[in-house]
Design an enzyme around this catalytic site. Structure first.
Site, mmCIF file in Angstrom:
data_model
loop_
_atom_site.group_PDB
_atom_site.id
_atom_site.type_symbol
_atom_site.label_atom_id
_atom_site.label_comp_id
_atom_site.label_asym_id
_atom_site.label_seq_id
_atom_site.Cartn_x
_atom_site.Cartn_y
_atom_site.Cartn_z
ATOM 1 N N TYR A 59 -12.036 -3.496 12.390
ATOM 2 C CA TYR A 59 -10.949 -2.780 12.101
ATOM 3 C C TYR A 59 -10.053 -2.998 13.321
ATOM 4 O O TYR A 59 -8.817 -3.412 13.365
ATOM 5 C CB TYR A 59 -11.136 -1.186 11.878
ATOM 6 C CG TYR A 59 -9.916 -0.534 11.275
ATOM 7 C CD1 TYR A 59 -9.418 -0.597 10.345
ATOM 8 C CD2 TYR A 59 -9.347 0.443 12.471
ATOM 9 C CE1 TYR A 59 -8.230 0.106 10.129
ATOM 10 C CE2 TYR A 59 -8.233 1.229 12.159
ATOM 11 C CZ TYR A 59 -7.678 1.114 10.999
ATOM 12 O OH TYR A 59 -6.684 1.850 10.619
ATOM 13 N N ALA A 60 -10.489 -2.678 14.449
ATOM 14 C CA ALA A 60 -9.865 -2.900 15.907
ATOM 15 C C ALA A 60 -9.164 -4.146 16.281
ATOM 16 O O ALA A 60 -8.126 -4.381 16.425
ATOM 17 C CB ALA A 60 -10.738 -2.258 17.001
ATOM 18 N N ALA A 61 -10.226 -5.153 15.857
ATOM 19 C CA ALA A 61 -9.759 -6.641 15.980
ATOM 20 C C ALA A 61 -8.604 -6.974 15.061
ATOM 21 O O ALA A 61 -7.540 -7.410 15.555
ATOM 22 C CB ALA A 61 -11.013 -7.595 15.762
ATOM 23 N N SER A 62 -8.779 -6.468 13.733
ATOM 24 C CA SER A 62 -7.556 -6.736 12.939
ATOM 25 C C SER A 62 -6.350 -5.855 13.208
ATOM 26 O O SER A 62 -5.063 -6.555 13.258
ATOM 27 C CB SER A 62 -7.669 -6.374 11.426
ATOM 28 O OG SER A 62 -7.951 -4.893 11.297
ATOM 29 N N GLY A 89 0.865 -1.102 -0.149
ATOM 30 C CA GLY A 89 -0.100 0.011 0.028
ATOM 31 C C GLY A 89 0.800 1.232 -0.001
ATOM 32 O O GLY A 89 0.505 2.284 0.731
ATOM 33 N N GLY A 133 -0.968 7.653 0.566
ATOM 34 C CA GLY A 133 -1.191 7.905 2.051
ATOM 35 C C GLY A 133 0.088 7.552 2.952
ATOM 36 O O GLY A 133 1.205 7.961 2.557
ATOM 37 N N VAL A 163 -3.130 -7.639 -1.529
ATOM 38 C CA VAL A 163 -2.563 -8.438 -0.801
ATOM 39 C C VAL A 163 -3.534 -9.473 0.092
ATOM 40 O O VAL A 163 -2.917 -10.228 0.834
ATOM 41 C CB VAL A 163 -2.167 -7.593 0.566
ATOM 42 C CG1 VAL A 163 -0.890 -6.641 -0.053
ATOM 43 C CG2 VAL A 163 -3.240 -6.599 1.207
ATOM 44 N N ARG A 189 -2.601 -1.165 -6.563
ATOM 45 C CA ARG A 189 -3.687 -2.031 -7.264
ATOM 46 C C ARG A 189 -3.961 -1.550 -8.435
ATOM 47 O O ARG A 189 -5.266 -1.526 -8.658
ATOM 48 C CB ARG A 189 -4.960 -2.310 -6.262
ATOM 49 C CG ARG A 189 -4.515 -3.177 -5.024
ATOM 50 C CD ARG A 189 -5.699 -3.501 -4.206
ATOM 51 N NE ARG A 189 -6.287 -2.427 -3.552
ATOM 52 C CZ ARG A 189 -7.422 -2.184 -2.844
ATOM 53 N NH1 ARG A 189 -8.075 -3.100 -2.680
ATOM 54 N NH2 ARG A 189 -7.680 -1.251 -2.439
ATOM 55 N N ASN A 211 1.599 -2.438 5.727
ATOM 56 C CA ASN A 211 0.930 -1.004 5.574
ATOM 57 C C ASN A 211 -0.423 -0.955 5.084
ATOM 58 O O ASN A 211 -1.422 -0.644 5.463
ATOM 59 C CB ASN A 211 1.886 -0.066 5.167
ATOM 60 C CG ASN A 211 0.844 1.279 4.884
ATOM 61 O OD1 ASN A 211 0.711 2.122 5.734
ATOM 62 N ND2 ASN A 211 0.488 1.469 3.747
HETATM 63 P P1 NDP Z 1 -5.326 4.826 2.558
HETATM 64 O O1 NDP Z 1 -6.810 4.705 2.589
HETATM 65 O O2 NDP Z 1 -4.778 6.376 2.274
HETATM 66 O O3 NDP Z 1 -4.113 4.073 1.845
HETATM 67 C C1 NDP Z 1 -4.535 2.580 2.109
HETATM 68 C C2 NDP Z 1 -3.681 1.777 1.108
HETATM 69 O O4 NDP Z 1 -3.910 0.458 1.560
HETATM 70 C C3 NDP Z 1 -3.696 2.140 -0.158
HETATM 71 O O5 NDP Z 1 -2.500 2.140 -0.718
HETATM 72 C C4 NDP Z 1 -4.539 1.231 -0.693
HETATM 73 O O6 NDP Z 1 -4.197 0.453 -2.111
HETATM 74 C C5 NDP Z 1 -3.743 -0.040 0.085
HETATM 75 N N1 NDP Z 1 -4.530 -1.158 0.236
HETATM 76 C C6 NDP Z 1 -6.051 -1.547 0.803
HETATM 77 N N2 NDP Z 1 -6.341 -2.574 0.596
HETATM 78 C C7 NDP Z 1 -5.518 -3.432 -0.083
HETATM 79 C C8 NDP Z 1 -5.293 -4.703 -0.779
HETATM 80 N N3 NDP Z 1 -6.177 -5.439 -0.646
HETATM 81 N N4 NDP Z 1 -4.240 -5.052 -1.421
HETATM 82 C C9 NDP Z 1 -3.278 -4.143 -1.610
HETATM 83 N N5 NDP Z 1 -3.298 -2.676 -1.187
HETATM 84 C C10 NDP Z 1 -4.305 -2.357 -0.414
HETATM 85 O O7 NDP Z 1 -4.952 4.732 3.977
HETATM 86 P P2 NDP Z 1 -3.625 5.356 5.125
HETATM 87 O O8 NDP Z 1 -2.313 5.787 4.218
HETATM 88 O O9 NDP Z 1 -4.430 6.242 5.795
HETATM 89 O O10 NDP Z 1 -3.598 3.996 5.913
HETATM 90 C C11 NDP Z 1 -2.409 3.370 5.741
HETATM 91 C C12 NDP Z 1 -2.410 2.330 7.161
HETATM 92 O O11 NDP Z 1 -2.242 3.107 8.139
HETATM 93 C C13 NDP Z 1 -3.513 1.194 7.177
HETATM 94 O O12 NDP Z 1 -3.240 0.116 7.518
HETATM 95 C C14 NDP Z 1 -4.286 2.180 8.236
HETATM 96 O O13 NDP Z 1 -5.253 1.167 8.913
HETATM 97 C C15 NDP Z 1 -3.339 2.625 9.064
HETATM 98 N N6 NDP Z 1 -3.796 3.790 10.010
HETATM 99 C C16 NDP Z 1 -4.255 4.751 9.426
HETATM 100 C C17 NDP Z 1 -4.427 5.871 10.120
HETATM 101 C C18 NDP Z 1 -5.045 7.112 9.691
HETATM 102 O O14 NDP Z 1 -5.463 7.953 10.387
HETATM 103 N N7 NDP Z 1 -5.211 7.448 8.256
HETATM 104 C C19 NDP Z 1 -4.476 5.824 11.565
HETATM 105 C C20 NDP Z 1 -3.816 4.510 11.982
HETATM 106 C C21 NDP Z 1 -3.520 3.528 11.239
HETATM 107 P P3 NDP Z 1 -5.170 1.248 -3.223
HETATM 108 O O15 NDP Z 1 -4.590 2.718 -3.711
HETATM 109 O O16 NDP Z 1 -4.944 0.195 -4.249
HETATM 110 O O17 NDP Z 1 -6.503 1.302 -2.504
#
Ligand code: NDP
Length: 234
Positions: free
Chosen positions: A140-143, A9, A13, A49, A34, A75
Site C-alpha cells: 500500500y505504501a509503495a503504491s 471510487g 467513503g 479501474v 463496481r 481516489n
Molecule cells: P473505502 O474502502 O471506503 O472505499 C474504497 C473505494 O475504492 C470504493 O469506492 C471502492 O469501490 C473503490 N475501489 C476499490 N478498488 C476498486 C477497483 N478495482 N475499481 C474501482 N473502484 C475500486 O476507502 P476510503 O474511502 O477510505 O479510501 C479512498 C481513498 O483514500 C483510497 O485510495 C485510500 O487508499 C485513501 N486513503 C484512505 C484513508 C483512510 O483513512 N480511510 C487514509 C489515506 C488514504 P467498491 O465500493 O466497489 O468497493
C-alpha cells in the site's frame, strides 16, 4: 457553468464526500462504482479501474453524458495488509494495480481531451503512509508513494497546457477502510495525531475541491497533507 468531474471510487467513503463537494458547487459529477449503483444525484458508471477497457468505456459514457472530463479525481484504492515476510506476490501486485496502475490508466485516458481544451485538473488520493511508510503495508505504501512520482511527472508534462496534477495525502479518515483496524491499533494511531482525532471525509474533500479550483491554477506537483499533523508536512 459547472465542470465535468469524474471521481473513481466515488460511490462511498472519501470518494463520495469528494463527489458531493463538487456537486454542491454546481459541477456535473460522475462516479465509478463496481455494481453498487450511483449514489443519489450523481451519475454512475460501472468500472473496475484495474481493467483498461472498462476505464475507456466509463470515460466514453461520462463524455457522452456531461462532456469531456475536466476534473479527474483518482481516489479508488484498496489495502491488503501483511508483513513483508508473509506477503504473497499477488497481494503486492493487486494493490499496486488498483492504487497506482489504475491512476496511470485514468490519467492517460483523460489527458488528450484536457490537452485539447488547454485546461484540466488531476488530483490523486495518496496517503500519509506513502511518505512515512507503515509496517505491514509495503504494498500500500509503495503504491501511494508511486502516485507522487506519477503526479509530478504529469505536472511537468502538462503544465504548459494548463493542466495541473496534485496529490492529497490524507491521514486517518473515518471510513470503512479504517473501521476494519483493530481498536488497539486505532488508539495507537490517534496517540500520534496532534489534532487528536480522525479526519472526516469532508475534510479531505475540501482540499481536493480547492486543488481543482481556478484559484489553485499555480499549484501543481504538490503533495498536500491532510493528516491532523501526523506527518508534520510530509
Ligand atoms: P473505502 O474502502 O471506503 O472505499 C474504497 C473505494 O475504492 C470504493 O469506492 C471502492 O469501490 C473503490 N475501489 C476499490 N478498488 C476498486 C477497483 N478495482 N475499481 C474501482 N473502484 C475500486 O476507502 P476510503 O474511502 O477510505 O479510501 C479512498 C481513498 O483514500 C483510497 O485510495 C485510500 O487508499 C485513501 N486513503 C484512505 C484513508 C483512510 O483513512 N480511510 C487514509 C489515506 C488514504 P467498491 O465500493 O466497489 O468497493
Amino acid at each position: 457553468m459547472g465542470r465535468s468531474v469524474l471521481v473513481t471510487g466515488g460511490n462511498r467513503g472519501i470518494g463520495l464526500a469528494i463527489a458531493r463537494a463538487f456537486a454542491e458547487q454546481g459541477d456535473s459529477v460522475a462516479v465509478t462504482h463496481r455494481g453498487s449503483g450511483a449514489p443519489e444525484g450523481l451519475f454512475g458508471v460501472q468500472c473496475d479501474v484495474t481493467d483498461a477497457e472498462a476505464v475507456d468505456r466509463a470515460f466514453t459514457e461520462v463524455e457522452e453524458h456531461q462532456g469531456p472530463v475536466e476534473v479527474l479525481v483518482s481516489n479508488a484504492g484498496i489495502t491488503r495488509d501483511g508483513l513483508l515476510m508473509r506477503m504473497k506476490e499477488d497481494d503486492f501486485t493487486s494493490v499496486l494495480d488498483a492504487n497506482l496502475t489504475a491512476a496511470y490508466r485514468v490519467a492517460k485516458r483523460a489527458t488528450p481531451k484536457m490537452v485539447r481544451a488547454r485546461k484540466g485538473r488531476m488530483v490523486f488520493v495518496s496517503s500519509v503512509v506513502g511518505l512515512l511508510g507503515s509496517a505491514g503495508q509495503t504494498n500500500y505504501a509503495a503504491s501511494k508513494a508511486g502516485l507522487v512520482g506519477l503526479a509530478r511527472s504529469i505536472a511537468r508534462e502538462l503544465g504548459s497546457r494548463n493542466v495541473t496534477a496534485n496529490v492529497v495525502a490524507p491521514g486517518f479518515v473515518r471510513t470503512d477502510m479504517t473501521a476494519e483496524l483493530p481498536e488497539k491499533r486505532q488508539q495507537e494511531i490517534l496517540g500520534q495525531v496532534p489534532v487528536g482525532r480522525y479526519a472526516e471525509a469532508d475534510e479531505i474533500a475540501a482540499v481536493v475541491r480547492f486543488l481543482a479550483s481556478d484559484a489553485a491554477g499555480y499549484v501543481t506537483g504538490a503533495v498536500v497533507p491532510v493528516d491532523g499533523g501526523l506527518g508534520m508536512g510530509h
